[in-house]
Scaffold this active site. Structure first.
Site, PDB file in Angstrom:
ATOM      1  N   LYS A  14       0.817  -1.220   0.000  1.00 18.00           N
ATOM      2  CA  LYS A  14       0.000   0.000   0.000  1.00 18.00           C
ATOM      3  C   LYS A  14       0.848   1.265   0.000  1.00 18.00           C
ATOM      4  CE  LYS A  14      -2.574   0.427   3.662  1.00 18.00           C
ATOM      5  NZ  LYS A  14      -2.440   1.592   4.518  1.00 18.00           N
ATOM      6  N   ARG A  89     -10.738   4.963   9.734  1.00 22.56           N
ATOM      7  CA  ARG A  89     -10.613   3.572  10.208  1.00 22.56           C
ATOM      8  C   ARG A  89     -11.880   3.069  10.879  1.00 22.56           C
ATOM      9  NH1 ARG A  89      -5.543   1.025  10.598  1.00 22.56           N
ATOM     10  NH2 ARG A  89      -3.795   2.392  10.186  1.00 22.56           N
ATOM     11  N   ARG A 128      10.280 -11.420   4.412  1.00 23.69           N
ATOM     12  CA  ARG A 128      10.910 -10.125   4.694  1.00 23.69           C
ATOM     13  C   ARG A 128      11.451 -10.096   6.129  1.00 23.69           C
ATOM     14  NH1 ARG A 128       7.289  -4.813   4.282  1.00 23.69           N
ATOM     15  NH2 ARG A 128       6.762  -5.369   6.403  1.00 23.69           N
ATOM     16  N   ARG A 134      13.797  -9.520  11.599  1.00 23.76           N
ATOM     17  CA  ARG A 134      12.739  -8.961  12.447  1.00 23.76           C
ATOM     18  C   ARG A 134      12.049 -10.089  13.204  1.00 23.76           C
ATOM     19  NH1 ARG A 134      10.000  -4.510   8.435  1.00 23.76           N
ATOM     20  NH2 ARG A 134       8.437  -4.531  10.075  1.00 23.76           N
ATOM     21  N   ARG A 145      -2.347  -9.484  12.579  1.00 24.76           N
ATOM     22  CA  ARG A 145      -2.535  -8.160  11.963  1.00 24.76           C
ATOM     23  C   ARG A 145      -3.482  -8.248  10.764  1.00 24.76           C
ATOM     24  NH1 ARG A 145       3.044  -7.510  13.100  1.00 24.76           N
ATOM     25  NH2 ARG A 145       3.676  -7.701  10.921  1.00 24.76           N
TER      26      ARG A 145
END
Length: 195
Positions: A14, A89, A128, A134, A145
Site C-alpha cells: 500500500k 478507520r 521479509r 525482524r 494483523r
C-alpha cells in the site's frame, strides 16, 4: 481535484502504491501515522495529547484523530486533492470525513482497495522478516494483523461499496503491473492524471 483513499492489508504494498498514485495525480499522501509522528516530534498541543495516549498503549480516539486530519487537510498542498492512507478507520470517522468534505462542497472520488491473498501476504512478510532479522514478525503476529485489518476494514468497505466508490484491484504481482491496474481503474472512473 482528486480525492482518494487507499486501503489494503499489511504487506500488500500500500505504501509503495500510495506514493505512485500521489505522484501521478500531483496530490499529497496523507497518512495518519505520519501525522501522529509529525505532531509528536514538533510537540504541538495535539501531538502532546497523542503521545500521552500512545505511550499508555491506548487507541487514539476518533475526536483527536479527526482534529489532526482536519488540520492536515486544511494545509495548502491538500487544496487540490489528496490521497488518504490509514484514515478513516471507523464508521464514525467515515461520517466525520463526509461532513468535513461536504462543508467545502467536496466528496471522495474513489476508494482504491488492494486485494491480496492472505497466505501470499503472510509468506511475503515472513520472508521479509527473515531477510531483515525482524524476530517480532512471527507468522502468528502477521496473521493476527491480517485478522485485525479484515475485522476493522470490512464494515468500511461495505459503506464505500454501497456508495459506488470502491475500486478493487489485484494487489499481487510486479509493482508496475499493480500500478497500471490502479491507474486503469481510476481512468475508467474519469479521474485523469496531473498534467
Amino acid at each position: 481535484m482528486t480525492r482518494l483513499l487507499i486501503v489494503g492489508p499489511p504487506g500488500a504494498g500500500k505504501g509503495t502504491q500510495a506514493a505512485r498514485i500521489a505522484e501521478r495525480y500531483g496530490i499529497p499522501t496523507i497518512s495518519t501515522g505520519d501525522i501522529f509522528r509529525a505532531n509528536i516530534k514538533n510537540e504541538t498541543e495535539l501531538g502532546k495529547q497523542v503521545k500521552a495516549i500512545v505511550d499508555a498503549g491506548d487507541y487514539v480516539p476518533d475526536s483527536l484523530t479527526n482534529a489532526l486530519v482536519t488540520d492536515r487537510l486544511n494545509e495548502a498542498d491538500a487544496a487540490g486533492g489528496f490521497l488518504l492512507d490509514g484514515y478513516p478507520r471507523t464508521p464514525d470517522q467515515v461520517t466525520y470525513l463526509d461532513e468535513l468534505l461536504g462543508s467545502h462542497g467536496h466528496a471522495l472520488d474513489a476508494v482504491v482497495r488492494l486485494v491480496a491473498d492472505e497466505d501470499e501476504v503472510v509468506r511475503r512478510l515472513t520472508q521479509r522478516a527473515i531477510e531483515q532479522g525482524r524476530s517480532d514478525d512471527s507468522e502468528e503476529a502477521i496473521r493476527h494483523r491480517q485478522e485485525v485489518y479484515q475485522r476493522e476494514t470490512a464494515p468500511l468497505l461495505e459503506m464505500f461499496r454501497t456508495r459506488g466508490l470502491l475500486i478493487e484491484v489485484d494487489g499481487l504481482g510486479a509493482i508496475d503491473d499493480v500500478s497500471d491496474r490502479i491507474f486503469g481503474a481510476l481512468a475508467a472512473r474519469g479521474l485523469t492524471a496531473a498534467a
